[in-house]
Design an enzyme around this catalytic site. Structure first.
Site, PDB file in Angstrom:
ATOM      1  N   HIS A   1       0.822  -1.004   0.232  1.00 29.77           N
ATOM      2  CA  HIS A   1       0.198  -0.147   0.253  1.00 29.77           C
ATOM      3  C   HIS A   1       0.898   1.050   0.070  1.00 29.77           C
ATOM      4  CE1 HIS A   1      -2.578   3.167   1.841  1.00 29.77           C
ATOM      5  NE2 HIS A   1      -3.560   2.682   1.365  1.00 29.77           N
TER       6      HIS A   1
ATOM      7  N   VAL B   1       1.488   3.588   1.719  1.00 28.67           N
ATOM      8  CA  VAL B   1       2.028   4.247   2.970  1.00 28.67           C
ATOM      9  C   VAL B   1       3.080   3.118   3.591  1.00 28.67           C
ATOM     10  CG1 VAL B   1       0.106   5.741   3.705  1.00 28.67           C
ATOM     11  CG2 VAL B   1       0.130   3.066   4.593  1.00 28.67           C
ATOM     12  N   LYS B   2       3.134   2.270   3.008  1.00 33.08           N
ATOM     13  CA  LYS B   2       4.235   1.225   3.487  1.00 33.08           C
ATOM     14  C   LYS B   2       5.532   1.353   3.017  1.00 33.08           C
ATOM     15  CE  LYS B   2       0.884  -1.413   5.654  1.00 33.08           C
ATOM     16  NZ  LYS B   2      -0.163  -1.049   5.234  1.00 33.08           N
ATOM     17  N   HIS B   3       6.678   0.330   2.966  1.00 38.32           N
ATOM     18  CA  HIS B   3       8.128   0.840   2.974  1.00 38.32           C
ATOM     19  C   HIS B   3       8.277   0.918   1.346  1.00 38.32           C
ATOM     20  CE1 HIS B   3       7.861  -0.650   6.896  1.00 38.32           C
ATOM     21  NE2 HIS B   3       9.015  -0.017   7.213  1.00 38.32           N
TER      22      HIS B   3
END
Length: 397
Positions: free
Chosen positions: A192, A194-196
């Site tokens: 997603h 907002v992930k790394h």
């Protein structure tokens, strides 16, 4: 005392700072364009390339790319053989998907309380919640700090359980010197924004077990295969295929995987910056009275997906809501991770009651997530600190 923005004062920032955000650069865009111009938009070579590079990065034999992080959890639950009547133990301090994946398979989520220091699931409470119906454990690496894998694996071995580690927060995190992704039966990841790293939407399941790997590959493509080694009728022509399981269309596209490969090439840069920001917060916030900073076990290296502070509410004239809304008014995109899963109306209708996990419930009332993502500047970090100082001093008893 400086007037708060929520009371008509000037905000710390002119523009809104989100709690998380992707970092897409020109080379990422170029790789996506190449995929769009290629012969394959889906079910093509980029998927295998992404899986192989991802598997190599985390140090695991098999990686299965899938449409999103929830689908990854669903696939892992399917491969684990979770079915109606089975119980699976997980944490309430997580996004609902960590428990929903159990329901998808007809199982029953059983919530174990958290450790009050790390906010991760407490292995002692896991063992207390085990019954004759328990089939698996779904621990979550909350905020990017790995769970106590050794203790959880020991419990799983003792009771013959499968471990599905929800690593949506912990890509690049390390447990006793080893990267998350190869230390339990299956680990799931999310891409997603907002992930790394991001593929827009997307996920991955990793395992060292070939049998689980084959089940996962079937699951994401309707349970259908053309692999002659596992077909019932092995004498048909090349057009022939068979549905062997009730799977889903959880495929990921070559377009997404092209972006994922490009992003994975930058993971070390992204992690380095996340850790720098966390260190700055640790330094700048340590002298602000009324908050508890995140605790980290000495044997882990967090990937710092989230930076969660805990409010010492007894030191303030107002509750968490007023502080949260005041920070939002200062243009700081704070959030709360997470509402305990069994608080949700759907779970309440299933018969879950408040009071199941006292530590988790107490924590929920006090936590706020402050912005942390690689694209943040040092000025952004200082704005967050300034806003916290401003708001907390105003509301101090």
């Amino acid at each position: 005392m400086t007037k708060l923005a929520i009371n008509g004062g000037t905000p710390v920032r002119d523009t809104y700072l989100p709690y998380g955000q992707q970092w897409i650069e020109d080379d990422d865009i170029e790789e996506v364009v190449k995929a769009l111009k290629s012969d394959y938009l889906t079910t093509g070579p980029k998927i295998k390339e992404f899986e192989e590079k991802f598997g190599k990065y985390v140090g695991v034999k098999y990686a299965v790319a899938i449409s999103n992080g929830t689908a990854a959890l669903h696939g892992a639950s399917f491969a684990a053989g979770i079915k109606e009547g089975d119980e699976v133990i997980t944490t309430p301090i997580t996004f609902a998907a960590s428990a929903n994946c159990i329901l998808y398979q007809g199982g029953k989520p059983v919530f174990a309380d958290i450790d009050s220091s790390t906010y991760n699931i407490d292995p002692k409470d896991i063992e207390e919640k085990i019954s004759s119906k328990t089939k698996a454990i779904v621990p979550v690496d909350f905020t990017g700090q790995p769970v106590n894998i050794d203790e959880i694996n020991a419990i799983a071995k003792k009771y013959n359980l499968i471990v599905i580690e929800d690593g949506a927060h912990s890509l690049g995190a390390e447990y006793k010197g080893k990267r998350i992704g190869s230390l339990v039966d299956m680990t799931t990841f999310s891409f997603h924004p907002v992930k790394h790293i991001t593929t827009g939407e997307g996920g991955m399941i990793t395992t060292n077990n070939k049998e689980l790997y084959e089940k996962l590959k079937l699951f994401r493509t309707h349970g259908i295969t053309r692999d002659k080694e596992i077909l019932y009728n092995k004498n048909e022509s090349s057009w022939y295929y068979e549905q062997l399981e009730l799977g889903y269309n959880y495929r990921i596209t070559d377009i997404q995987c092209a972006l994922g490969i490009s992003q994975l090439n930058k993971i070390d840069k992204f992690l380095r910056r996340r850790r720098e920001i966390a260190e700055k917060y640790n330094e700048y916030l340590k002298d602000i009275d009324g908050i508890v900073l995140p605790y980290q076990e000495e044997y882990i290296k967090s990937s710092w997906h989230l930076y969660v502070i805990q409010l010492e509410l007894e030191k303030f004239k107002v509750g968490r809501r007023e502080i949260f809304e005041a920070l939002q008014a200062e243009n700081i995109g704070v959030n709360v991770h997470y509402i305990p899963v069994y608080y949700h109306p759907y779970y309440q209708k299933l018969g879950y009651k408040k009071g199941l996990c006292p530590n988790a419930e107490k924590l929920y009332e006090r936590i706020i997530t402050i912005p942390l993502y690689p694209k943040m500047t040092d000025k952004d970090v200082k704005d967050v600190v300034e806003a916290l100082d401003k708001v907390l001093k105003y509301y101090k008893r």
